[in-house]
Design a protein around this motif. Structure first.
Motif, PDB file in Angstrom:
ATOM      1  N   HIS A   8       5.151  -2.661   1.383  1.00 43.07           N
ATOM      2  CA  HIS A   8       4.454  -1.967   0.301  1.00 43.07           C
ATOM      3  C   HIS A   8       5.318  -0.794  -0.188  1.00 43.07           C
ATOM      4  O   HIS A   8       6.328  -0.456   0.396  1.00 43.07           O
ATOM      5  CB  HIS A   8       3.077  -1.496   0.773  1.00 43.07           C
ATOM      6  CG  HIS A   8       3.094  -0.547   1.921  1.00 43.07           C
ATOM      7  ND1 HIS A   8       2.170  -0.581   2.926  1.00 43.07           N
ATOM      8  CD2 HIS A   8       3.925   0.475   2.223  1.00 43.07           C
ATOM      9  CE1 HIS A   8       2.429   0.382   3.776  1.00 43.07           C
ATOM     10  NE2 HIS A   8       3.494   1.031   3.392  1.00 43.07           N
ATOM     11  N   HIS A  65       5.130   3.232  -1.174  1.00 40.33           N
ATOM     12  CA  HIS A  65       4.267   4.399  -0.995  1.00 40.33           C
ATOM     13  C   HIS A  65       3.833   4.944  -2.349  1.00 40.33           C
ATOM     14  O   HIS A  65       4.626   5.047  -3.263  1.00 40.33           O
ATOM     15  CB  HIS A  65       4.986   5.468  -0.167  1.00 40.33           C
ATOM     16  CG  HIS A  65       5.173   5.031   1.255  1.00 40.33           C
ATOM     17  ND1 HIS A  65       5.870   5.750   2.174  1.00 40.33           N
ATOM     18  CD2 HIS A  65       4.728   3.926   1.897  1.00 40.33           C
ATOM     19  CE1 HIS A  65       5.851   5.102   3.336  1.00 40.33           C
ATOM     20  NE2 HIS A  65       5.168   3.997   3.187  1.00 40.33           N
ATOM     21  N   HIS A  98       5.436   0.144   8.575  1.00 42.29           N
ATOM     22  CA  HIS A  98       4.416   0.440   7.576  1.00 42.29           C
ATOM     23  C   HIS A  98       3.039  -0.002   8.064  1.00 42.29           C
ATOM     24  O   HIS A  98       2.927  -0.938   8.846  1.00 42.29           O
ATOM     25  CB  HIS A  98       4.713  -0.288   6.263  1.00 42.29           C
ATOM     26  CG  HIS A  98       5.962   0.205   5.589  1.00 42.29           C
ATOM     27  ND1 HIS A  98       5.996   1.367   4.859  1.00 42.29           N
ATOM     28  CD2 HIS A  98       7.202  -0.307   5.558  1.00 42.29           C
ATOM     29  CE1 HIS A  98       7.222   1.541   4.385  1.00 42.29           C
ATOM     30  NE2 HIS A  98       7.977   0.538   4.802  1.00 42.29           N
TER      31      HIS A  98
END
Ligand SMILES: [Zn+2]
Length: 179
Positions: free
Chosen positions: A29, A31, A118
């Motif tokens: 992903h 941030h 993550h």
């Protein structure tokens, strides 16, 4: 179009919702960027979200002290307030029915995310609406609650159409086209 049989609608809904979990899994992903899948069905609206923990609390590991545990618990509570996070047209008469929020790392159930670097929160919200056809806009209010969140990349599907959208702090309303 509005009376499209459910059997025809199902494969369409699979595209963003059911198949989304697979698409998300293992994908790094970014941030500040959350993903949102929106399905407007005949009597309900389903919203699925994936948000990096960094955007919610500023880190992606289990809370380490009392202050972090409080912040994590607070974030989880706020994520369950579906009625505040999403606002629909009053005429559609939508009410929040379910809010499922999963973040094992924030809940202290896991030390880190699946790929160690993550971790994210996954949430699913179900709204029951008296008249979903009257939905013309959906206001998404996560930006005030979570200051580190910068952008929501979304995809919406209904019996009428399928569309992609991007929401930001200054443009937080998703407007449905083809009304
Ligand atoms: Zn991350």
């Amino acid at each position: 179009m509005r009376h499209l049989p459910q059997s025809l609608l199902r494969p369409l809904l699979c595209v963003p919702l059911l198949c989304a979990a697979t698409a998300w899994a293992g994908k790094a992903h970014r941030h500040g960027v959350a993903e949102m899948q929106l399905a407007i069905e005949q009597t309900q609206v389903v919203v699925a979200m994936e948000i990096p923990l960094d955007s919610l609390v500023g880190y992606e590991r289990a809370p380490r002290n009392e202050a972090e545990r409080r912040a994590a618990a607070d974030a989880l509570v706020k994520m369950k307030e579906a009625g505040s996070l999403f606002k629909f047209d009053a005429a559609a008469a939508c009410r929040a029915k379910e809010a499922t929020v999963e973040a094992p790392v924030l809940e202290g159930k896991a030390a880190s995310g699946k790929n160690d670097e993550h971790a994210q929160l996954e949430a699913t919200f179900v709204f029951v609406c008296s008249d979903p056809a009257k939905i013309t806009r959906i206001e998404v209010n996560l930006f005030d609650t979570f200051k580190r969140l910068e952008k929501i990349e979304g995809q919406s599907v209904s019996v009428r159409n399928q569309t992609k959208f991007v929401l930001t702090r200054s443009a937080r309303v998703f407007k449905l086209s083809g009304q």
